[in-house]
Design an enzyme around this catalytic site. Structure first.
Site, short mmCIF file in Angstrom:
data_model
loop_
_atom_site.label_atom_id
_atom_site.label_comp_id
_atom_site.label_asym_id
_atom_site.label_seq_id
_atom_site.Cartn_x
_atom_site.Cartn_y
_atom_site.Cartn_z
N SER A 251 20.96 29.17 -21.52
CA SER A 251 21.17 27.78 -21.89
C SER A 251 22.27 27.62 -22.92
O SER A 251 22.65 28.57 -23.61
CB SER A 251 19.89 27.17 -22.44
OG SER A 251 19.75 27.53 -23.79
N LYS A 252 22.74 26.40 -23.01
CA LYS A 252 23.80 26.08 -23.95
C LYS A 252 23.32 26.33 -25.38
O LYS A 252 24.08 26.75 -26.24
CB LYS A 252 24.16 24.60 -23.78
CG LYS A 252 25.33 24.17 -24.62
CD LYS A 252 25.55 22.68 -24.52
CE LYS A 252 26.74 22.26 -25.35
NZ LYS A 252 26.91 20.83 -25.39
#
Ligand code: GLU
Length: 486
Positions: A252-253
């Protein structure tokens, strides 16, 4: 005749391109190209809260850099446009009204307060809508609309029965209708939700293979109910298993580990990233690991897609990137790594192609360049005890005698290249009756002043050139002489 394959990539412009999105994009592209079909880019920007300025440029830039060429999109309208959802608002409303006439949807005027009063009775703690407004008569609806009462349009999901379909990856999927909610299709601001827009757009854009993340696997029956209500042919579906950072976490970011452009900045080649992510969740029949875009197009197959999550292994991607780097010529290396070279200690010094020749076998990403070339920054005084090398049985006096011998023979070398110098110094070691390392190691230190360097003595000498090499050699000889108090 078989229909032409049409796939699409439908990113939301949220500001960066996640590796998982890029993989979805890649598979949709590969599948279309393998079948001689069209690959469409559609921008899903109906969620204005998530919209990030400039995000569409990131999408274009990423596709271009990754070598994924869309056949249609906002910048290439082939008659199915607009390809940006916010520009299609009136289309959705028109179709939502059609769906109401067909019984597949209805106006809902319930207030926030009423909705809240329904209480939380499902897993997410969100109320399940009770179809209250479905019972409004046509006249009541008309009245409210005329009076300007705010409304949404909801999907009318049957309360009984089961909705089923066959996913190309996950097989037969069946969801009881009672488990599905009458989701909102058109919001009170007139914007469609994803639930509705994806169906209308995929149909109108003649998308017959929908390839997307697994998060849509279980909501697809809802979408199919709409296709059925409209009397439209359902597309084929290919849902993709997630990419994980490890057994627990999705990439994920948030962890800063999932952005395509971040990997470019770390010095990965786009073709290596694309190659690596193609293998995250898909394996080619022959287990090849290094595949060009054309090979990916030729070999991509639905049977090779995995149902289980795949783990993003940066070490593996780095290794693969190293294989790509090893195949570059020095000129290609310089072209691709110029920004990294310019930002390093060798900026403006030395011939970049010569540096490239040294680096090609030694780095797996361009991000390693700075550290590797650091010793080349400047030649300065160093501690002469660094000449001592137990394993090679090198003492300072031995180093000095090797360097003096080098100083004798090097001026007569005409062809100042790694190969010629190496041959000449090998002969010298033999003449002196010492091990080659007892000549090469002291010389390398003498001309670099550094314990680790991005190349051996003769490679370094070639890089510096004859004059500079001899100058540094003289400096080191006197450094050693001083240390030995000669
Ligand atoms: N806009 C959706 C997303 O970014 C696309 C889902 C789909 O491909 O249908 O997740």
């Amino acid at each position: 005749m078989e229909e032409k394959v049409r796939t699409r990539f439908a990113p939301s412009p949220t500001g960066f391109m996640h590796i998982g999105n890029l993989r979805t994009c890649l598979y949709a592209y590969l599948f279309a190209k393998q079948h001689g079909g069209d690959f469409v880019l559609r921008i899903e920007d109906t969620d204005r809260e998530r919209y990030v300025e400039g995000a569409i440029d990131v999408i274009y830039r990423t596709l271009k850099t990754a070598g994924i060429e869309h056949d249609e999109g906002p910048d290439k309208d082939k008659g199915y446009g607009p390809y940006v959802q916010s520009e299609r608002k009136s289309i959705y409303l028109e179709y939502a009204k059609k769906l109401i006439d067909l019984g597949g949807a209805y106006y809902c005027f319930c207030t926030k307060e009423r909705l809240a009063s329904l209480g939380g009775d499902n897993e997410a703690g969100v109320h399940k809508y009770d179809k209250h407004c479905l019972s409004l008569s046509k006249e009541e609806v008309q009245e409210k609309l005329a009076a300007g009462v705010p409304y949404v349009i909801r999907q009318n999901i049957p309360t009984e029965g089961v909705s089923e379909y066959d996913d190309m990856v996950f097989g037969h999927i069946s969801v009881p209708n009672a488990d599905m909610e009458d989701n909102i299709l058109i919001k009170s601001d007139g914007m469609p939700t994803y639930n509705f827009a994806n169906v209308v757009d995929d149909h109108l854009m003649k998308i017959n293979y929908v390839i997307r993340g697994i998060e849509y696997l279980s909501s697809t029956p809802k979408y199919n109910l709409m296709y059925d209500a409209f009397g439209w042919e359902r597309p084929h579906y290919m849902h993709l298993s997630p990419i994980m950072k490890d057994a627990q976490r999705k990439l994920s970011k948030r962890y800063g580990d999932a952005n395509f452009e971040d990997f470019l900045a770390k010095g990965y080649l786009p073709e290596a990233i694309v190659n690596y992510i193609a293998l995250l969740g898909w394996s080619p029949k022959n287990n090849d690991e290094k595949l060009s875009m054309q090979e990916l197009i030729d070999q991509f197959s639905v049977d090779g897609l995995s149902k289980s999550p795949s783990i993003f292994d940066e070490a593996k991607m780095r290794w693969l990137n190293g294989r790509y780097i090893k195949e570059l010529t020095p000129a290609q290396f310089v072209e691709k790594a110029r920004a990294f070279l310019d930002a390093s200690a060798v900026n403006g010094k030395y011939d970049y192609e010569k540096i490239a020749k040294l680096l090609i076998p030694r780095v797996e990403t361009f991000g390693e360049i700075a550290e590797k070339v650091e010793p080349l920054a400047e030649f300065k005084e160093y501690n002469p005890t660094m000449f001592e090398h137990k394993k090679m049985k090198i003492t300072m006096p031995l180093a000095l005698s090797s360097l003096l011998a080098c100083r004798e023979v090097l001026p007569s070398v005409e062809d100042w290249t790694d190969e010629t110098l190496k041959a000449r110094l090998n002969d010298l070691a033999a003449e002196l009756g010492v091990k080659t390392g007892q000549v090469f190691l002291p010389l390398r230190l003498a001309i670099t002043g550094a314990a680790t360097t991005p190349g051996g003595a003769t490679e370094m000498a070639e890089l510096f050139g004859k004059e500079e090499t001899l100058k540094r050699l003289d400096f080191s000889i006197s450094l050693l002489q001083k240390a030995l108090a000669l």
